[in-house]
Design an enzyme around this catalytic site. Structure first.
Site, mmCIF file in Angstrom:
data_model
loop_
_atom_site.group_PDB
_atom_site.id
_atom_site.type_symbol
_atom_site.label_atom_id
_atom_site.label_comp_id
_atom_site.label_asym_id
_atom_site.label_seq_id
_atom_site.Cartn_x
_atom_site.Cartn_y
_atom_site.Cartn_z
ATOM 1 N N ASP A 32 29.825 47.734 -93.733
ATOM 2 C CA ASP A 32 31.091 47.027 -93.939
ATOM 3 C C ASP A 32 30.969 45.551 -93.560
ATOM 4 O O ASP A 32 31.794 45.012 -92.813
ATOM 5 C CB ASP A 32 32.203 47.701 -93.128
ATOM 6 C CG ASP A 32 33.595 47.233 -93.558
ATOM 7 O OD1 ASP A 32 33.734 46.797 -94.718
ATOM 8 O OD2 ASP A 32 34.524 47.303 -92.738
ATOM 9 N N GLY A 70 40.602 50.749 -84.175
ATOM 10 C CA GLY A 70 41.301 50.749 -82.902
ATOM 11 C C GLY A 70 41.762 49.383 -82.464
ATOM 12 O O GLY A 70 41.392 48.360 -83.034
ATOM 13 N N ALA A 114 43.429 41.851 -80.912
ATOM 14 C CA ALA A 114 43.547 42.087 -82.348
ATOM 15 C C ALA A 114 43.491 43.582 -82.574
ATOM 16 O O ALA A 114 43.317 44.366 -81.634
ATOM 17 C CB ALA A 114 42.432 41.392 -83.121
ATOM 18 N N HIS A 115 43.652 43.988 -83.826
ATOM 19 C CA HIS A 115 43.459 45.390 -84.177
ATOM 20 C C HIS A 115 42.296 45.477 -85.147
ATOM 21 O O HIS A 115 42.196 44.691 -86.098
ATOM 22 C CB HIS A 115 44.726 46.014 -84.778
ATOM 23 C CG HIS A 115 45.251 45.299 -85.991
ATOM 24 N ND1 HIS A 115 44.919 45.649 -87.272
ATOM 25 C CD2 HIS A 115 46.086 44.238 -86.092
ATOM 26 C CE1 HIS A 115 45.527 44.848 -88.126
ATOM 27 N NE2 HIS A 115 46.245 43.982 -87.433
ATOM 28 N N LYS A 160 37.598 48.424 -76.774
ATOM 29 C CA LYS A 160 37.994 48.836 -78.110
ATOM 30 C C LYS A 160 38.373 50.300 -78.066
ATOM 31 O O LYS A 160 37.531 51.156 -77.784
ATOM 32 C CB LYS A 160 36.859 48.610 -79.112
ATOM 33 C CG LYS A 160 37.225 49.049 -80.521
ATOM 34 C CD LYS A 160 36.102 48.782 -81.501
ATOM 35 C CE LYS A 160 36.486 49.288 -82.884
ATOM 36 N NZ LYS A 160 35.399 49.099 -83.852
#
Length: 813
Positions: A345, A222, A217-218, A240
């Site tokens: 986050d 990164g 995944a992104h 990562k």
């Protein structure tokens, strides 16, 4: 667009490259320093190993960096809130006191009694051996561990909607005029280079140890790669890397993540194994990669989407599962906070469930609490309001705010990235909030616009969320989920004597119209703070009668804060309210921000029969402590006294279903059902008292009274009387208590027969005599005369003899 800087070229730079010559900006142009943007944006998707495809993002989704450097502000870490002196004629409210200072509640953790999640000494980061979600009370379907090889993306590509400049947040790499957007180039706004192509390919070996299999995944900063660690049993690991190797800000953030991960060791936080360098294939510049454990499962966002796809009519995930996830997340965040770190986050994408455990991943936005320089990466829809983030910065409270937003998003559908970006829909329009008011209030406290009104730490929020979970499970399963409160003691005993005749009088009182003073006296009391130097002595004194307690404490020349609070409680009990108010004010000055004085203001208002004021105060306490039973009991009593029977019934029912030890809730619920003309409903409530309870006999005697007292004849039947008698027989009462309840049954049965009703069978009998007028009169006369014979009160004897004469069967002689 900007003009191309190449000599003799008349083209324009679009999407980082000239639309005529195709060249990147010249070195001279690229070197022009761009003004520092007020906000930069991080790419959206997290490393979700099992979900290579993403659902459409909500409006304005994606991380955002709020400028935080050089403004001299301090993060909001929560300090004590001073309780103001009460305005003339009225004592202060809890909201006023909390808004007068900063967000902390002094002493909150000191007397909480332990970590509400882990069951260990109170400490937000205390480890726990518990591995089951929801304290082992919630059945959360396990998410199978996914074969890592099956999670590799066949065509790793960053969606155009997620391509944003890592420096200024502008959109980059977008399609124009039928031409696909570039995955590499320069930001047209600030000239910062961007690249969205993977830097590692399948087969690459990083640091001579990690063989890359492909992209998973992104993430926000990164690409996420799957690799095998050939040095450690070929275990699966995740690499990562930086999304943009040319972005110095991304380098800085990745270095911060490396340092944070190296410090963190928690079962609910992804583990870091290593940090390695590998040259960029295009530039040859070494790029950093963090080596982390592979978490094979699904993100909470993907679990939500899967659930809604299987059940289109669902509003969200089952609320008990959502709360279970929230408790685990709070454990992890509490651990980070104990290390002086903020997550910043938190969102469903950043939490993965694997088997029966969740892990928080993607710590790229983590920063230290005292960090005033590092940009703040957050996500629209989950972050605190922008003004707060800009003026105060991230804080423990803002992390908890994000957890509450996440709980809401997982629980029900709403426009969390748009119309309700900083708010929640009205509870009346959301079934899960309407069904579980405590859950609604918990979310709204955590999402208060004023930071001072939110939870002060993860342990406090977890404690209240645990109480809410017990209520939710009790409602869902129809059985109690009790637990001892860490903030309140037991309720005051309702029955003061073992004399069953007196208990009958007390049950009559409890089933009749409520008395404000009686409601106030029965409420649980806040516990003594064990951190107070006089705590041990005060705990021993707390059981004394109020008169003795006042005598013991009034002469204390150097009272501690807890001494003042206990003295105030005793003064309220003996009716010396003005002196109690003075003690509460002095306690507030010694212990600003403590909610307990406001509990006693509410109790004092109720005892003074100012029920409207008491109702407002208990509403505030319910908002502040949504997982506690005591504020609900106080509010239920105040609502009942002010005519709010619907609200009172719901509150009594919630407390009673959750914990049968709160007998006041059971009797309150039965009382309201009797007032509504539903004696069967009242009896059903009283039958819920367990046989092993000390109040079981009292509850059954109350049930007999509810069956036959103040009933319209048309609502009665032979079965009602037989039920009442059967209950009395099972209780095995003796003496006056038995005769008194027998007389109630016989008196009501006689009125029923005299009103023209009668048994279905002419041979029906009640208490050994025919269920006819003659049989009932004879039976009732014997009962009255037997009671008159054994009583020692002459006046009472005369009353009973007169009753016997009045009901005796009529004869011709």
């Amino acid at each position: 667009m900007n003009e191309c800087a190449e000599p003799d070229c008349t083209g324009a730079v679009d999407d980082g490259y000239c639309d005529e010559c195709g060249m990147a900006p010249s070195a001279r142009a690229a070197a022009v320093p761009a003004p520092r943007a007020a906000a930069g944006t991080a790419a959206a998707a997290p490393p979700s190993a099992s979900a290579p495809s993403r659902p459409p993002a909500p409006p304005e989704a994606g991380g955002r960096a709020e400028g935080a450097a050089g403004d001299g502000r301090r993060p909001n870490t929560g300090g004590p809130a001073a309780a103001p002196a009460p305005p003339s004629g009225r004592s202060p409210s809890l909201r006023e006191a909390r808004l007068s200072g900063s967000s902390g509640v002094a002493g909150q953790g000191a007397y909480s009694g332990g970590d509400p999640v882990a069951g260990t000494p109170s400490h937000p980061g205390a480890p726990s051996s518990r591995g089951l979600l929801g304290l082992g009370m919630v059945e959360v379907p396990p998410v199978p561990y996914r074969d890592p090889a099956g999670a590799v993306l066949s065509n790793p590509l960053v969606a155009e909607r997620s391509r944003v400049c890592g420096h200024c947040g502008a959109s980059v790499g977008r399609s124009r005029e039928g031409r696909s957007g570039r995955t590499e180039g320069y930001c047209p706004s600030c000239r910062t280079e961007f690249s969205f192509t993977p830097k590692l390919a399948p087969g690459d070996v990083v640091a001579g140890q990690y063989e890359v299999l492909g992209c998973l995944a992104h993430g926000g900063l990164g690409w996420i790669y799957l690799a095998r660690d050939h040095n450690v049993d070929d275990r699966w690991v995740v690499l990562k890397g930086l999304l943009n190797v040319g972005d110095a800000e991304a380098h800085k953030t990745a270095a911060a993540e490396r340092g944070v991960l190296a410090e963190v060791e928690h079962p609910n936080v992804v583990k870091i194994y290593n940090f390695v360098q590998h040259p960029d294939p295009r530039t040859g510049v070494p790029a950093g990669h963090i080596v982390m454990e592979y978490v094979g499962g699904q993100s909470l966002w993907d679990l939500r989407m899967d659930h809604l796809s299987r059940d289109p009519g669902a509003d969200g995930l089952p609320v008990d599962r959502v709360i279970a996830y929230g408790l685990e997340a709070l454990r992890a965040l509490g651990h980070l906070h104990s290390k002086g770190l903020l997550y910043c986050d938190f969102k469903p994408d950043n939490v993965i469930q694997s088997e029966e455990q969740i892990k928080i991943i993607d710590l790229g936005a983590v920063r230290r609490i005292d960090d005033l320089v590092t940009p703040v990466y957050t996500t629209v829809g989950y972050r605190v309001p922008e003004r707060e983030l800009r003026e105060i910065g991230p804080s423990i409270g803002s992390d908890l705010y994000s957890v509450a937003r996440c709980l809401a998003v997982l629980s029900f559908r709403f426009d969390y990235g748009g119309a309700y970006r900083d708010d929640l829909p009205d509870a009346a329009s959301v079934p899960v909030l309407r069904r579980h008011p405590s859950y609604d209030r918990l979310l709204r406290r955590a999402l208060q616009p004023e930071p001072q009104l939110r939870f002060s730490d993860a342990a406090e929020m977890a404690e209240q969320l645990t109480g809410v979970l017990r209520e939710v499970l009790s409602e869902m399963h129809g059985r109690p989920h009790p637990a001892q409160s860490n903030l309140f003691g037991a309720e005051h005993p309702l029955f003061t004597s073992g004399n069953l005749v007196r208990v009958i009088d007390e049950t009559d009182r409890l089933l009749g119209p409520p008395d404000p003073e009686g409601v106030a006296a029965a409420l649980p009391l806040p516990l003594v703070d064990p951190a107070d130097e006089a705590a041990a002595e005060l705990s021993g004194l707390a059981a004394l009668p109020d008169e003795d307690l006042v005598a013991a404490l009034e002469g204390d020349a150097g009272p501690t804060p807890e001494t003042r609070l206990l003295l105030a409680r005793a003064l309220i009990g003996v009716g010396r309210r003005e002196e109690a108010a003075r003690q509460l004010q002095e306690f507030g000055a010694c212990s600003p921000g403590d909610w307990r004085p406001f509990w006693y203001w509410a109790v004092m208002a109720l005892g003074a029969r100012d029920c409207c004021d008491a109702r407002e105060r208990f509403e505030e306490l319910f908002d502040h402590l949504p997982g506690e039973a005591a504020p609900k009991l106080g509010l239920a009593g105040a609502c009942e006294l002010t005519g709010g029977l619907d609200e009172a019934e719901q509150l009594y029912r919630t407390v009673w279903l959750t914990d049968r030890s709160f007998v006041t809730a059971g009797f309150g619920l039965a009382r309201i059902r009797l007032a509504r003309g539903d004696p069967a409903g009242a009896v059903q409530v009283l039958d819920m008292v367990p046989e092993l309870s000390s109040v079981y006999i009292a509850a059954q005697m109350a049930a007999v009274s509810a069956l036959v007292t103040d009933r319209e004849p048309a609502s009665l039947s032979e079965a009602v009387f037989l039920d009442a008698v059967a209950r009395l027989r099972r209780l095995g009462l003796r003496g006056e208590a038995r005769d008194r309840l027998n007389a109630r049954v016989l008196r009501t049965a006689l009125d029923w027969v005299l009103a023209g009703y009668g048994p279905e069978s002419p041979r029906a009998r009640l208490l050994g005599a025919p269920l006819t007028e003659g049989g009932l009169r004879a039976n009732l006369e014997r009962s009255y005369r037997e009671r008159a014979r054994i009583t020692s009160d002459p006046a009472r004897r005369r009353v009973l003899v007169d009753r016997a004469n009045a009901v005796r069967p009529r004869t011709l002689l």
